[in-house]
Design a protein around this motif. Structure first.
Motif, PDB file in Angstrom:
ATOM      1  N   ASP A 243       0.831  -1.209   0.000  1.00  0.00           N
ATOM      2  CA  ASP A 243       0.000   0.000   0.000  1.00  0.00           C
ATOM      3  C   ASP A 243       0.864   1.257   0.000  1.00  0.00           C
ATOM      4  N   ALA A 247       0.908   4.166  -3.069  1.00  0.00           N
ATOM      5  CA  ALA A 247       0.669   5.592  -2.825  1.00  0.00           C
ATOM      6  C   ALA A 247       1.846   6.431  -3.304  1.00  0.00           C
ATOM      7  N   ASN A 251       1.075   9.184  -6.373  1.00  0.00           N
ATOM      8  CA  ASN A 251       1.165  10.622  -6.089  1.00  0.00           C
ATOM      9  C   ASN A 251       2.553  11.120  -6.490  1.00  0.00           C
ATOM     10  N   TYR A 267       1.995   8.330   1.314  1.00  0.00           N
ATOM     11  CA  TYR A 267       1.161   7.431   2.113  1.00  0.00           C
ATOM     12  C   TYR A 267       0.689   8.126   3.386  1.00  0.00           C
ATOM     13  N   GLU A 270      -1.967  10.761   2.518  1.00  0.00           N
ATOM     14  CA  GLU A 270      -3.260  10.163   2.183  1.00  0.00           C
ATOM     15  C   GLU A 270      -4.002   9.733   3.458  1.00  0.00           C
TER      16      GLU A 270
END
Length: 274
Positions: A243, A247, A251, A267, A270
């Motif tokens: 994960d 991210a 981004n 991360y 977010e």
């Protein structure tokens, strides 16, 4: 002495530098910091590189590498460690000897062989030493498709071949394996995970159309290392790391003219805004 001394989660990266800041020890330290662990480093080699490629590198002398390991073991409480670029067979041997000498917790092996720009970062004889001596020490190994092909001798063009490669690596002594599918050409990136328990599963994500993926493998393995240092089980550490990397790729940040770096703070942003 206070019982709180050395109680904070501490990690170690054993790898080469990246003067461009996107990969190697630089990416490792950034990633570990974002995961709220205290990160340390043993420098094996120094590179001159940027987003366009690797212009030069030099491996450090054995004595200095050994002293870095001894210095950390003498004072800190490393709970998990990872390896990255190890340069050549001699330096793989040096690292293996030190990992056998000191207990730095679970070992994440990122078998770095080729830079994003195509430069070789591990010699052929070193690959054999990695297979024979380093992989059996690993808690988890994280090869991409080209690296998995080099480690197994297989041509990996299908899901079945990814499974076969992971099974071969496990049979050779590696406990847990994640074969990363980022070098494929499908719209969905699929990673295959085979755990020591026998459990296996796929991790899938939409492919992001970007060349800003420099340091992806370093970042994934560093995130796993950080989570293992905090006491997470291997599957949880893998999923959190995946994960985090997604991210960081999704981004994007605009740095350099070639294979740009990931956004290592994406991360956190977010989740802070969730």
């Amino acid at each position: 002495m206070s019982e709180t001394v050395n109680s904070f989660p501490q990690t170690l990266t054993i790898a080469g530098t990246d003067s461009g800041g996107g990969a190697g020890v630089m990416a490792d330290l950034k990633t570990m910091q974002e995961h709220r662990v205290f990160s340390t480093a043993v420098i094996v080699a120094v590179t001159a590189q940027n987003t366009l490629g690797v212009q030069d590198f030099m491996a450090l002398p054995k004595k200095l590498i050994d002293e870095q390991f001894a210095s950390l073991a003498d004072d800190l409480a490393i709970k998990a460690c990872k390896t990255g670029m190890l340069a050549d067979a001699e330096h793989v041997d040096i690292v293996v000897d030190n990992l056998k000498k000191y207990d730095f917790g679970p070992i994440v092996v990122d078998p770095v062989m080729i830079a994003k720009g195509g430069a070789a970062l591990l010699t052929d004889d070193a690959i054999e030493v990695v297979k024979r001596d380093l992989l059996p020490l690993a808690t988890i190994v994280t090869p991409n498709l080209p690296e998995a092909e080099r480690l197994t001798g297989l041509s990996i063009k299908s899901d079945a071949a990814m499974r076969e490669a992971a099974q071969q690596l496990q049979a050779a002594g590696t406990k847990n394996i994640i074969i990363k599918g980022g070098h494929g050409n499908t719209d969905t990136v699929r990673d295959y995970v085979l755990l020591e328990s026998g459990k296996d599963f796929w991790l899938s994500a939409p492919r992001v159309d970007t060349v800003r993926t420099h340091g992806t493998g370093d970042t994934l393995s560093s995130a796993m290392t950080a989570e293992l240092a905090k006491g997470k089980d291997i599957e949880t550490a893998i999923r959190i790391a995946k994960d985090f990397v997604e991210a960081a790729i999704r981004n994007t940040i605009q740095v350099g003219h070639g294979h740009g770096p990931l956004n290592h703070w994406a991360y956190g942003e977010e989740h802070a805004n969730a």
